[in-house]
Structures are given as structure tokens and as C-alpha cells.
Design a protein around this motif. Structure first.
Motif, mmCIF file in Angstrom:
data_model
loop_
_atom_site.group_PDB
_atom_site.id
_atom_site.type_symbol
_atom_site.label_atom_id
_atom_site.label_comp_id
_atom_site.label_asym_id
_atom_site.label_seq_id
_atom_site.Cartn_x
_atom_site.Cartn_y
_atom_site.Cartn_z
ATOM 1 N N ARG A 548 1.189 -1.153 -0.377
ATOM 2 C CA ARG A 548 -0.019 0.288 -0.137
ATOM 3 C C ARG A 548 0.326 1.314 -0.659
ATOM 4 O O ARG A 548 0.933 2.543 -0.613
ATOM 5 C CB ARG A 548 -1.028 -0.242 1.461
ATOM 6 C CG ARG A 548 -2.281 -1.097 1.062
ATOM 7 C CD ARG A 548 -3.032 -0.890 2.756
ATOM 8 N NE ARG A 548 -4.233 -2.082 2.126
ATOM 9 C CZ ARG A 548 -4.585 -2.265 3.498
ATOM 10 N NH1 ARG A 548 -3.754 -2.226 4.662
ATOM 11 N NH2 ARG A 548 -4.742 -3.532 3.340
ATOM 12 N N ASP A 549 2.437 0.932 0.587
ATOM 13 C CA ASP A 549 2.855 2.662 0.540
ATOM 14 C C ASP A 549 3.274 2.344 -0.406
ATOM 15 O O ASP A 549 3.636 3.925 -0.807
ATOM 16 C CB ASP A 549 4.054 1.910 1.615
ATOM 17 C CG ASP A 549 5.123 3.455 1.938
ATOM 18 O OD1 ASP A 549 4.646 4.570 2.532
ATOM 19 O OD2 ASP A 549 6.148 3.381 1.708
ATOM 20 N N CYS A 550 3.866 1.605 -1.189
ATOM 21 C CA CYS A 550 4.691 1.690 -2.665
ATOM 22 C C CYS A 550 3.259 1.909 -3.631
ATOM 23 O O CYS A 550 3.273 3.131 -4.806
ATOM 24 C CB CYS A 550 4.775 0.143 -3.283
ATOM 25 S SG CYS A 550 6.406 -0.504 -2.768
ATOM 26 N N GLU A 551 2.038 1.543 -3.446
ATOM 27 C CA GLU A 551 1.500 1.869 -4.111
ATOM 28 C C GLU A 551 0.871 3.849 -4.431
ATOM 29 O O GLU A 551 0.421 4.516 -4.848
ATOM 30 C CB GLU A 551 0.046 1.591 -4.099
ATOM 31 C CG GLU A 551 0.027 -0.126 -4.920
ATOM 32 C CD GLU A 551 -1.031 -1.079 -4.337
ATOM 33 O OE1 GLU A 551 -1.448 -1.926 -4.793
ATOM 34 O OE2 GLU A 551 -2.157 -0.751 -3.489
ATOM 35 N N ASN A 552 0.721 4.160 -2.623
ATOM 36 C CA ASN A 552 0.185 5.934 -2.465
ATOM 37 C C ASN A 552 2.059 6.736 -3.080
ATOM 38 O O ASN A 552 1.075 7.505 -3.323
ATOM 39 C CB ASN A 552 0.299 5.714 -1.027
ATOM 40 C CG ASN A 552 -0.693 5.011 -0.220
ATOM 41 O OD1 ASN A 552 -1.660 5.160 -1.189
ATOM 42 N ND2 ASN A 552 -0.904 4.446 0.775
ATOM 43 N N GLN A 553 3.086 5.744 -3.016
ATOM 44 C CA GLN A 553 4.147 7.026 -3.155
ATOM 45 C C GLN A 553 4.226 6.941 -4.735
ATOM 46 O O GLN A 553 4.267 7.685 -5.767
ATOM 47 C CB GLN A 553 5.077 6.068 -3.048
ATOM 48 C CG GLN A 553 5.224 5.877 -1.750
ATOM 49 C CD GLN A 553 6.058 7.135 -1.422
ATOM 50 O OE1 GLN A 553 6.116 8.144 -2.078
ATOM 51 N NE2 GLN A 553 5.975 7.764 0.420
ATOM 52 N N LEU A 554 3.490 6.211 -5.661
ATOM 53 C CA LEU A 554 3.126 6.221 -7.704
ATOM 54 C C LEU A 554 1.846 6.879 -6.862
ATOM 55 O O LEU A 554 2.343 7.129 -8.903
ATOM 56 C CB LEU A 554 3.123 4.184 -7.524
ATOM 57 C CG LEU A 554 4.289 3.860 -8.142
ATOM 58 C CD1 LEU A 554 3.567 2.461 -7.482
ATOM 59 C CD2 LEU A 554 5.146 4.046 -8.533
ATOM 60 N N LYS A 555 0.689 6.869 -6.772
ATOM 61 C CA LYS A 555 0.236 8.332 -6.840
ATOM 62 C C LYS A 555 0.741 9.541 -6.793
ATOM 63 O O LYS A 555 -0.508 10.261 -7.471
ATOM 64 C CB LYS A 555 -0.626 8.057 -6.214
ATOM 65 C CG LYS A 555 -1.756 6.807 -6.522
ATOM 66 C CD LYS A 555 -3.086 6.048 -5.511
ATOM 67 C CE LYS A 555 -3.676 4.894 -5.550
ATOM 68 N NZ LYS A 555 -4.663 4.667 -4.573
ATOM 69 N N LYS A 556 1.721 9.655 -6.352
ATOM 70 C CA LYS A 556 2.175 11.722 -5.743
ATOM 71 C C LYS A 556 2.556 11.677 -6.556
ATOM 72 O O LYS A 556 3.021 11.495 -8.070
ATOM 73 C CB LYS A 556 3.027 11.329 -4.672
ATOM 74 C CG LYS A 556 2.506 10.694 -3.110
ATOM 75 C CD LYS A 556 3.521 10.692 -2.204
ATOM 76 C CE LYS A 556 2.620 10.715 -0.835
ATOM 77 N NZ LYS A 556 4.040 10.779 -0.122
#
Length: 556
Positions: A548-556
Motif C-alpha cells: 500500500r505504501d508503494c502504491e501511495n508513493q506512485l500516486k504522488k
């Protein structure tokens, strides 16, 4: 204004009281962190020196130590407690020093901060402040004798005696503070119709890992105390407790960790309870009596086999309760959860069964035993070496759900009726199992030549897995896993290619990519990890959070 002054005065007073209490607490912790040695009369053993006879053999009177061609150190020590300790120390001094170096190096790798290490020293000292009150005078004297051969270069941890005594509680504190489960072991037994000739057989993997170096110098220790029964155990330099052993009456003891609450005070270390059982119990009832009278500060299972009773039971012990699991049959299994009616519904045990690998490994053990009846020592070795999951599923090499997790400090097979034991050799339980006949070893009356004391004709050969490319690939995977732990570069493609069915290979690759902010690659690895057989619920949740953290980072 007057109200503000009163408030400030009250605040300063509170802070002053708090500071005073904190200083007093720090002084108290500092005072109790170093344990004073027992007051003992001088022993003539202090003047004795080890004599080099030939090869690897060193002796002190009838006591001796040697290393066999398989790498196992073999040691025999007799006498009164303090004398035993002194002689053990003199014979095994290089091993005591090496073991402490290995242990402290691993701790420094895990906790590189010097200030935090010092802080932990005092916290552990505070937790163990009453430890001497829960260790018998006999074992304190023996440990003090051993400690005189410890290296002075570790005084930053504590005086020699305090350190060696505290090391006996390291297992207890470690898995209780964080439920680290550094000891996630498997043990089992069979007798009667379930074995080849009706004799009792017991096997166990001691899956304890604090670095490869710590497991390198194993000691097969033969002890003839002045009180109690003669016994053998598998141990290491400076350690007088028991994790796996058998006495001359054919009574065996092995320990398996269970989930525990955080302790707030010392009690008897698990290994010293097992040692007392081995030294002073000749049957199951006597073993239960010994375990009942000792208070422990962690939860543990003791699988006890008895040639006299011709059966095995599991003594389940928490800091407050004791229960006995008797299968009322001809076979028994033990992993890392309780089975007795009294303790199996305990909240911590339910958590353990739900979240850990214990139940899965237990079920796999039942499958393997059922498929191999009637059991022989060779079949037990095959079970202890098994790397597969339920229904022979390929769950990757090194999975905690397998019987063989490829981390074992040692593995051992007992045949109590004939007083034989087979001890594994490196690597893990894959090397030769060396056979020892306790009757023959205890009949030696000293050793004058550097000759085999093992019953080598009964050895069980090394696992053929060692000669395969799959094993070499596992070593490659493991090198990358250790590199990640040591914050060194990791070859992610090589990691997953070398152990493609193991979720942890993808977790390692994902962690390395995430540390380097390669979030898309990390997310891909985490997705693949989640599709495989993950050992515990906590690990699955951890990988999910990272994804989830990686996916959130990719959305930034």
C-alpha cells in the motif's frame, strides 16, 4: 498573574519530583544490572591445567574434550558443581570466548547503536535483577566456575559471572519481549506399533538462529554430576542449561517456545528447568514435579520421553499454570502451541494458533509421520529434513511452515530404550547424524587417546540434497537475504530466481527496491509474494502494508 505563578510553581515541583524519581530509578537499575558472584570456598580444581594428549584431545584428570571428524566437539565432565564449572571452563575456554564473540556480533548487527545497546543492558539487568533468587545454588556454583574462563573484554556488558548467568535467560527475554520466536522448534515421538521394533523414538529440530557463527561450534556434552543422574545434551560454550538431552534412565527433554506476555521480573530460565528435569527425574511423574516447583517468566512446552514409562508427554508451562498433554496413544507431536484441555483455549495460545506457522507445521508433521510408520531412526531423519509443505507442496526452501526451516542450531534423534542419540552435523540438519551410545561413553573412565567415542557404524548419512543445484541456489538466496539484513546491495533478480517458490524471496527483493525508492518494482515483488504460502499472518499484513505504501508513493 498570581494564578500563572502558582501554575508554574506546580509544574516545576512536578518536574522536580519526576526528575528525582527518574534519577533514583537509574541509580537502582545501575546497581542491580551487575550480579555479584556467589561466595564459595576455593576449589583445588582452580589449580588444574588441561593437558594436550594428541590431535584435538585435551584432558583434566578423567575429564576430556575433543573434536570429531564431523565437526562436533565432544566433552565429558564429572564432579561437584563448582568443580564441574571450573573444569568445563578450562576445557572449553576457546569455545566460550568464540560463542560470546558470535553472540555479541549478532546483537551489534541487529542493534548498531552503542547508546541503545547500553540502554538495553540496564533494562535487561533490571528485568533480571532477581535472577539469582530463581537459580539453584548448584547451578549458580557451576556457572560461576565456567565464568572464570570467560573473556574480560566483554566487561561493557557486565562482569563475567553476570554475563554468563544472564545468557541462560537470553532465550526467555528475547521471545517474551517481542515474541521474536527465535526458537520455533518441532519435536515428536512414537513407540509401540508405530516404530520398527516397538522401541521409543523421539526427534526434534532446535530452530534457533542468532547468526551462523553462533551455531558453528556445537558441543555434545556428557555429564556425571555428583548428585542426580548422568546425562548428555547438545550445547555450546559457556551454556550449562539444556535444550535437548537424555539421561542414563532413558528420560529425554526438549523445549519448544510458546507465546508469552512481556515479563516484568525474573524467574528460572527455561533451559535450567529442563536441566533440572534431566538431572533429577527418572520418569514422567518426577519430571512433572520438578517443572511444577519452578516458576518461569515465559511460556514453554517440554516434550518429555521416558523409557521407564514407555511413552512421551508434553509438559505445558506458563508463568502461572502447568498442564500435561498426554495423547493416550503411541505417538505425539509438538510445535509451538499448547494442546492440553487446560491451556489450549488460553488467549495467547489462540493467537499463536491463528497467526503463527505452528498449526500448519503440526499438520505437516502428522502427515509425514503417518506416511512413514513404522518409524526408524533413518525415517525420523528424513522427517526432520523435510522442506515441503502440506501435501508435499513446494513452499520454497527456508519457509517457517516446513519441518526443516534450514536454520536449525541442531537436530537430534533419541532412542531412550537403548540409550542412543543421533546428533546432526553442519549444515543445519543436512549433514551426517552422528550416533552416540550413552552406556559406552559413560563406561570410558577417562580418555587416553584421541579416538572416536561415537558409535559411527550407526551414523545416518548426510542428506543427498547437499549435492544438488537446488541447495546451491538456496545458498545464493540466503546470501542475498543476509545482505539485506546487513544493509548491503541485493541482486533482486538473482534472489527470486534462486528460490522462486518462497514468498520471502519476493519480500526481500521488494524491501530492497522500496529502500531505494523503486516503488513500481517493489510493488510488483510484493504482489508476487502475497500469491505464495506466507508463514504467518503478521508477515502477510506487513507485506500488505508495504505494498500500500508503494502504491501511495506512485500516486504522488
Amino acid at each position: 498573574m498570581r494564578l500563572l505563578k502558582k501554575a508554574l510553581k506546580w509544574l516545576v515541583t512536578c518536574l522536580g519530583i519526576f526528575l528525582f524519581i527518574f534519577i533514583v530509578f537509574c541509580i537502582y537499575v545501575w546497581c542491580v544490572s551487575d550480579i555479584e558472584p556467589p561466595k564459595l570456598a576455593a576449589s583445588p580444581a582452580s589449580a588444574l591445567q588441561s593437558q594436550h594428549i594428541a590431535g584435538s584431545l585435551y584432558t583434566i584428570n578423567e575429564n576430556w574434550i575433543r573434536q570429531n571428524k564431523y565437526g562436533l566437539h565432544e566433552m565429558y565432565v564429572a564432579g561437584a558443581p563448582y568443580e564441574r564449572g571450573i573444569i568445563t571452563g578450562k576445557l572449553s575456554q576457546p569455545l566460550i570466548v568464540e560463542q560470546e564473540v558470535a553472540f555479541t556480533e549478532q546483537i551489534r548487527q541487529m542493534i548498531p547503536s552503542e547508546s541503545y545497546l547500553k540502554f538495553l543492558k540496564y533494562i535487561v539487568g533490571f528485568m533480571n535483577r532477581d535472577l539469582p533468587d530463581h537459580v539453584t545454588d548448584e547451578y549458580k556454583a557451576e556457572i560461576y566456575g565456567i565464568s572464570q574462563s570467560a573473556a574480560d573484554s566483554f566487561s561493557w556488558i557486565g562482569n563475567n559471572y553476570a554475563r554468563i548467568l544472564n545468557y541462560h535467560a537470553a532465550h526467555d527475554i528475547g521471545h517474551a519481549l517481542q515474541n521474536m520466536m527465535l526458537v520455533g522448534c518441532t519435536s515428536f515421538g512414537a513407540w509401540g506399533d508405530k516404530t520398527d521394533n516397538g522401541s521409543m523414538l523421539i526427534g526434534r529440530n532446535f530452530d534457533f538462529w542468532v547468526g551462523d557463527r553462533f551455531a558453528h561450534n556445537k558441543i555434545v556434552s556428557f555429564n556425571k554430576p555428583d548428585k542426580g543422574f548422568r546425562f548428555m545434551s547438545v550445547t555450546w560454550g559457556g551454556f550449562t542449561g539444556v535444550v535437548s538431552g537424555m539421561n542414563e534412565k532413558g528420560l529425554t527433554v526438549t523445549i519448544n517456545a510458546a507465546r508469552s506476555d512481556i515479563p516484568f521480573g525474573a524467574a528460572t530460565p527455561v533451559s535450567l528447568v529442563a536441566r533440572e528435569v534431566l538431572q533429577y527425574a527418572s520418569n514422567i511423574d518426577e519430571a512433572i514435579q520438578v517443572a511444577r516447583r519452578r516458576k518461569m517468566f515465559v511460556s514453554e512446552s517440554f516434550l518429555v520421553g521416558s523409557a521407564t514409562d514407555h511413552k512421551a508427554v508434553v509438559i505445558e508451562k506458563t508463568p502461572k499454570e502447568l498442564a500435561v498433554y498426554d495423547p493416550q496413544g503411541d505417538n505425539i507431536q509438538c510445535t509451538n502451541h499448547y494442546q492440553s484441555d487446560k491451556l489450549k483455549s488460553q488467549e495467547l495460545n489462540r493467537q499463536q494458533m491463528d497467526k503463527s506457522a505452528s498449526v500448519y507445521r503440526y499438520q505437516r508433521l502428522q502427515q509425514l509421520m503417518a506416511a512413514n510408520y513404522p518409524l526408524t531412526p533413518e525415517k525420523l531423519a528424513n522427517i526432520l529434513r523435510d522442506r515441503r509443505g502440506l501435501n508435499d507442496a513446494n513452499i520454497g526452501n527456508g519457509n517457517e511452515k516446513a519441518i526443516n526451516q534450514l536454520i536449525a542450531h541442531h537436530s537430534i534423534i533419541f532412542q531412550p530404550d537403548s540409550l542412543r542419540a543421533w546428533v546432526s552435523t553442519e549444515p543445519w540438519q543436512l549433514g551426517t547424524y552422528v550416533c552416540y551410545d550413552l552406556r559406552k561413553v559413560f563406561a570410558l573412565r577417562g580418555l587416553q587417546q584421541d579416538v572416536d567415542v561415537a558409535d559411527t557404524m550407526r551414523n545416518i548419512p548426510a542428506d543427498t540434497f547437499l549435492a544438488t543445484n537446488e541447495y546451491r541456489q538456496f545458498l545464493t538466496f540466503r546470501a542475498n537475504k543476509l545482505a539485506l539484513l546487513q544493509h548491503k546491495p541485493v541482486d533482486t533478480a538473482q534472489t527470486v530466481h534462486s528460490n522462486p517458490n518462497f514468498y520471502d524471496a519476493y519480500r526481500i527483493a521488494g524491501d530492497y527496491c522500496r529502500e531505494n525508492r523503486w516503488y513500481a518494482a517493489a510493488a510488483g515483488y510484493y504482489h508476487r509474494a502475497l500469491a505464495l504460502e506466507i508463514a504467518t499472518k503478521d508477515e502477510r499484513e506487513s507485506i500488505t502494508r508495504k505494498l500500500r505504501d508503494c502504491e501511495n508513493q506512485l500516486k504522488k
